[in-house]
Write an enzyme that holds these catalytic residues in place. Structure first.
Site, PDB file in Angstrom:
ATOM      1  N   GLU A   3      -8.918  14.644   9.194  1.00  0.00           N
ATOM      2  CA  GLU A   3      -8.270  13.820  10.378  1.00  0.00           C
ATOM      3  C   GLU A   3      -7.005  13.234   9.777  1.00  0.00           C
ATOM      4  O   GLU A   3      -6.906  12.062   9.916  1.00  0.00           O
ATOM      5  CB  GLU A   3      -9.280  12.891  10.971  1.00  0.00           C
ATOM      6  CG  GLU A   3     -10.437  13.543  11.612  1.00  0.00           C
ATOM      7  CD  GLU A   3     -11.292  12.569  12.767  1.00  0.00           C
ATOM      8  OE1 GLU A   3     -11.130  11.511  12.555  1.00  0.00           O
ATOM      9  OE2 GLU A   3     -12.026  13.504  13.662  1.00  0.00           O
ATOM     10  N   GLU A   5     -16.245  18.811  14.536  1.00  0.00           N
ATOM     11  CA  GLU A   5     -17.243  17.928  14.536  1.00  0.00           C
ATOM     12  C   GLU A   5     -17.645  17.398  16.007  1.00  0.00           C
ATOM     13  O   GLU A   5     -16.750  17.713  17.084  1.00  0.00           O
ATOM     14  CB  GLU A   5     -16.522  16.671  14.054  1.00  0.00           C
ATOM     15  CG  GLU A   5     -16.311  16.840  12.569  1.00  0.00           C
ATOM     16  CD  GLU A   5     -15.942  15.277  11.949  1.00  0.00           C
ATOM     17  OE1 GLU A   5     -16.021  14.362  12.791  1.00  0.00           O
ATOM     18  OE2 GLU A   5     -15.101  15.292  11.077  1.00  0.00           O
TER      19      GLU A   5
HETATM   20  C1  GLA Z   1     -14.509  11.304  12.387  1.00  0.00           C
HETATM   21  C2  GLA Z   1     -14.507  11.772  11.089  1.00  0.00           C
HETATM   22  C3  GLA Z   1     -15.994  11.810  10.227  1.00  0.00           C
HETATM   23  C4  GLA Z   1     -16.858  10.590  10.780  1.00  0.00           C
HETATM   24  C5  GLA Z   1     -16.756  10.904  12.387  1.00  0.00           C
HETATM   25  C6  GLA Z   1     -17.831   9.942  13.075  1.00  0.00           C
HETATM   26  O1  GLA Z   1     -14.327  12.513  13.412  1.00  0.00           O
HETATM   27  O2  GLA Z   1     -13.952  13.092  10.896  1.00  0.00           O
HETATM   28  O3  GLA Z   1     -15.894  11.841   8.915  1.00  0.00           O
HETATM   29  O4  GLA Z   1     -16.363   9.364  10.660  1.00  0.00           O
HETATM   30  O5  GLA Z   1     -15.329  10.483  12.931  1.00  0.00           O
HETATM   31  O6  GLA Z   1     -17.976  10.116  14.639  1.00  0.00           O
END
Ligand code: GLA
Ligand code: ZN
Length: 692
Positions: A158, A317
Site C-alpha cells: 500500500e 486483501e
Molecule cells: C491494509 C494493509 C494490511 C492490513 C490491513 C488491515 O490493507 O495492507 O497490512 O493492515 O490493511 O485491514
C-alpha cells in the site's frame, strides 16, 4: 471484441484463493506453522502472500541474513500444493536501520522528522533506503525467483504518504525543472505574480507546508503529481533488480481504495498485474441494505480493473470477517462473505485473497479478522465461509481470463480531484466530486450495465458512451480526444463545473467549458451555488428527442448556460433562471454530446442513463428490470458469458430472466424463467455469449 486473457500465473491457472501469511510472527511455534498447512488445505486455499513485513526476520542486523525460515516456509507450502506471492518487505523497516541511517525516516509537512515506528514511514528519495531495498530485493530474487512455489512478486505494501525532507525538496525541484525548463515558464504556469510570489531561484521553491505556502494551487497540484511520480519511481526501482534476475514472474503491488494521495493509474506501466485491497463497511447502513456500499465497492473494482486496460486483477486483501480499524467492526451477515468475494470476480478479479491468514497474537492488528482465529481451529463460522468460497471458486475455472467488455466508461480523474478540491469556490461547503461520480455510476450499477472507470487521458475508442462528470481540470488534448469521440459517433455526457482550468490550473479564457465548448455546443456564463437548504428542479420539455418526461429535483450547483448549437432537453423550474436550459444535447459529427447543467437527485440518473445506454448500445447484462439493490455483471470470453446476479437489497428477490438459456455454474442446474436470490444471495450463471 471480447477475448480471454492468459491466467495471471501459468503455474496456477485457476481462480486464486488465499491470504497474507506471516510465519515470521510464529517462528518459535513450529507446531502452529505445521497446523497452518493442514488448515490451509481445509480452507481450499491455493496461494499465500508471504513476507510482507518480514524485514527484521530476514535481516535482523545489518548485513546478517536469515533465510532458513523462509526457505522452509516456501518448501513446505510447495510440498502442500500452495503457491506464493513473495513480498518485498519495504513497507516497514527494522529499528536498526532507522537508528543507523535517520535519513530513511519521513519528514512531515511541518518539517519535523518522524521518529522510528509505525510502517510506511520511509523517505521515497533517500539513497540509503533505496540501496537497502535494492539489496534486499536482489537477494530475495536470487534465492527464490525459481522456487516452485513462487508465482509472482508482491512489491511492498500500500504505497502512500509523502516526505518533505531536504532530499525530497531537491527531487521536487529537479522534477519541476524537467517539467517547466525555466523559472519564467514555471512562474507563468503557476501565476505566481499573484501575491508577489514570483520565484527568482529554484531553491526558493518548497513543498506545500502548513506554516508556509499552501495557497498556490498550481504548486499544490504539481506536488501531488511529484509524489505520485516519486512513489511510482520507487516501485520501479524495487522491481528492477527482481526483473534482472527473472523477468518471467509477474509483479504486482497492492493498491488501495480510491484514496486521493497517489494517482494509481501511474502504476499501470510498471506492474504486470493489478491488485488492490478492498474493505467495504458492509451493513453500515443497517436496514437500508448494502446497495450503496456495494455500488461503491463495485466502482473501485471497475476502477482498478480499468487501470490495466481490463486485464483480470487480484483482490489482494479483503477481510474474511471484520477489520479492527473501522468505527464499528460489524460481523458479515450470513451470505455476505461469499457475495462480496464473488462481487470482485464479477468485476474482473481472478483471485480472492484476505488479510490475513491467522490473527497476530499481539500489537496493532491482534483483533483484526482472519481466516484462523485465536481459537486456533477451523470450527468457526468464518473458517467455514472461507472454505465455502474456496469451493465455489474451484467451480469457476472457466471464468479465469474472461473479460469485462464494457461499452460505457465513466471518467474519474486524479488531477481533477486534487485541483477541484484545492480551489476556492464556488461551493466551499462541498462540490462533492466523488459523490457525484458515484451517483452517475450507481445508475449503471442498478441497471446492470458494465462500466469501465477511466482517466481523462485514456483512449475512448472502444466505448460508445462516455460520462465525464465535473471535469473541472481538462487539458486541450483530452478535450480534443472527446471531440473526436463524439464526431465519430460516440455519446458524451459532461456536466456543470467542467472545462474550467487547464493542465497547470490556469483558467480557460474565452468562456467555459473551455476546450469542450464547441463539442457541447453551449457557453456557461455563470454558475449559481446553492445552500444545502435550497433546491431547484429540472423539467423535461415536451417532445424532447429522448422522449423523457417529468421533473426531477436539482441542488448544489446550477449552471446558467447559453445554447450554441445544442438544444434544450430539460429546463430549470425555479428562481430567476427558470425556463433556461438545464440539460442539453448537441448533435456533433456522427455523435451526441449531452450537458447536464446541474446536480440532480438520484432518480434522475437512472431514468436518463437507461435511455442513453440503450441508444448508445451499452447493453444491460440481462434484459430485465432488476429490483433496487440487485445488480448483474458479466464477464465473457466471446463464446460464453458468465453472468453474476447479486442481491445487495437486504431482502429475498426473484429476478425474471430474459429468455436466454442459463446454467448455474455451482450446481449445474438449468435455470427457468426466473432466478431466486435469498438475502445476500449470489448466482453465477453461464450462457452462450451475446453477439456484440
Ligand atoms: C491494509 C494493509 C494490511 C492490513 C490491513 C488491515 O490493507 O495492507 O497490512 O493492515 O490493511 O485491514
Ligand atoms: Zn524524503
Amino acid at each position: 471484441m471480447a477475448k480471454r486473457y492468459p491466467p495471471i500465473s501459468g503455474k496456477l491457472p485457476v481462480m486464486m484463493h488465499g491470504a497474507d501469511y506471516n510465519p515470521d510472527q510464529w517462528l518459535d511455534r513450529p507446531d502452529i506453522l505445521e497446523e497452518d498447512l493442514r488448515l490451509m488445505k481445509l480452507a481450499n486455499i491455493n496461494v499465500m502472500a508471504v513476507g510482507i513485513f518480514a524485514w527484521s526476520a530476514l535481516e535482523p542486523e545489518e548485513g546478517v541474513w536469515t533465510w532458513e525460515w523462509l526457505d522452509r516456509t516456501l518448501d513446505r507450502l510447495a510440498d502442500n500444493g500452495i503457491f506464493v506471492w513473495l513480498a518485498t518487505p519495504s513497507g516497514a523497516r527494522p529499528a536498526w536501520m532507522a537508528e543507523q541511517y535517520p535519513e530513511v525516516l519521513r519528514v512531515a509537512g511541518n518539517r519535523v522528522r518522524n521518529l522510528y515506528g509505525f510502517r510506511h514511514n520511509h523517505c521515497l528519495t533517500s539513497p540509503v533506503y533505496r540501496e537497502k531495498v535494492r539489496l534486499m530485493n536482489a537477494k530475495l530474487a536470487e534465492r527464490y525467483s525459481s522456487h516452485p512455489a513462487v508465482i509472482g512478486w508482491h512489491i511492498s505494501n500500500e504505497y502512500g504518504g509523502e516526505c518533505h525532507c531536504p532530499l525530497c525538496q531537491d527531487a521536487f525541484r529537479e522534477w519541476l525543472k524537467r517539467r517547466y525548463g525555466t523559472l519564467d515558464a514555471l512562474n507563468a504556469a503557476w501565476w505566481s505574480s499573484f501575491w508577489s510570489h514570483t520565484y527568482t531561484s529554484w531553491t526558493q521553491i518548497e513543498s506545500p507546508a502548513p506554516h508556509g505556502e499552501s495557497r498556490l494551487h498550481a504548486l499544490n497540484v504539481d506536488w501531488r503529481r511529484f509524489i505520485t511520480d516519486q512513489t511510482v519511481d520507487f516501485c520501479r526501482a524495487e522491481i528492477a533488480p527482481i526483473r534482472e534476475i527473472n523477468a518471467d514472474l509477474p509483479v504486482t503491488t497492492n493498491l488501495f481504495n480510491k484514496h486521493d494521495g497517489v494517482d494509481p493509474r501511474k502504476f499501470a506501466d510498471v506492474l504486470d498485474v493489478l491488485s488492490w485491497d478492498a474493505y467495504p463497511e458492509w451493513h453500515e447502513h443497517g436496514p437500508e441494505g448494502d446497495a450503496g456500499i456495494a455500488a461503491a465497492c463495485a466502482f473501485d473494482h471497475d476502477l482498478f480493473r480499468s487501470i490495466k486496460g481490463g486485464r483480470p486483477f487480484v483482490l489482494m486483501e479483503s477481510t474474511p470477517s471484520t477489520t479492527n480499524w473501522q468505527s464499528v467492526s460489524k460481523l458479515k451477515r450470513p451470505g455476505m462473505h461469499k457475495l462480496s468475494s464473488l462481487q470482485a470476480v464479477a468485476h474482473g478479479a481472478d483471485a480472492v485473497q484476505y488479510f490475513q491468514w491467522r490473527k497476530s497474537r499481539g500489537s496493532f492488528e491482534k483483533l483484526h479478522g482472519a481466516v484462523v482465529d485465536h481459537a486456533g481451529h477451523g470450527h468457526t463460522r468464518v473458517f467455514r465461509d472461507v472454505a465455502g468460497v474456496g469451493e465455489t471458486l474451484g467451480r469457476l475455472t472457466d471464468v479465469v481470463g474472461a473479460a469485462v467488455d464494457a461499452k460505457a466508461a465513466i471518467v474519474f480523474d486524479w488531477d481533477n480531484r486534487w485541483a477541484m478540491k484545492d480551489a476556492q469556490g464556488p461551493r466551499n461547503m462541498g462540490l462533492h466530486y466523488e459523490e457525484t461520480v458515484m451517483q452517475h455510476y450507481r445508475a449503471f450499477w442498478e441497471l446492470g450495465i458494465p462500466v469501465d472507470i477511466i482517466g481523462r487521458h485514456d483512449d475512448l475508442a472502444k466505448y460508445t458512451l462516455v460520462v465525464a462528470p465535473m471535469l473541472y481540470m481538462v487539458d486541450e488534448a483530452s478535450a480534443a480526444r472527446m471531440e473526436t469521440f463524439v464526431q465519430e459517433g460516440g455519446t458524451l455526457v459532461a456536466t456543470y463545473w467542467s472545462g474550467i482550468v487547464g493542465e497547470s490550473d490556469l483558467c480557460y479564457m474565452g468562456g467555459f467549458p473551455g476546450p469542450l465548448r464547441r463539442t457541447l455546443g453551449i457557453w456557461s456564463e455563470e454558475l449559481d451555488a446553492l445552500y444545502d437548504r435550497d433546491s431547484n428542479g429540472l423539467a423535461f420539455v415536451d417532445g424532447n428527442p429522448l422522449g423523457l418526461a417529468g421533473a426531477f429535483e436539482a441542488h448544489e450547483l446550477c449552471d446558467l448556460i447559453h445554447l450554441e448549437g445544442a438544444e434544450a432537453l430539460a429546463v430549470y423550474r425555479n428562481d430567476f433562471y427558470a425556463g433556461r436550459p438545464a440539460l442539453t444535447v448537441h448533435s456533433f459529427g456522427n455523435g451526441k454530446a449531452y450537458y447536464l447543467a446541474t446536480r440532480a437527485k438520484d432518480e434522475f440518473y437512472e431514468t436518463f442513463y437507461a435511455k442513453l445506454a440503450e441508444e448508445a448500445g451499452a447493453k444491460r447484462t440481462i434484459e430485465t428490470e432488476l429490483p433496487p439493490g440487485v445488480t448483474a455483471q458479466v464477464r465473457t470470453d466471446g463464446t460464453d458469458d458468465y453472468v453474476f446476479l447479486m442481491n445487495f437489497s437486504g431482502s429475498e428477490q426473484s429476478i425474471k430472466l430474459d429468455g436466454c438459456r442459463y446454467t448455474d455454474m455451482e450446481s449445474g442446474e438449468a435455470l427457468g424463467e426466473a432466478a431466486v436470490l435469498p438475502v445476500h444471495g449470489v448466482r453465477v450463471m453461464k450462457r452462450r455469449a451475446h453477439a456484440q
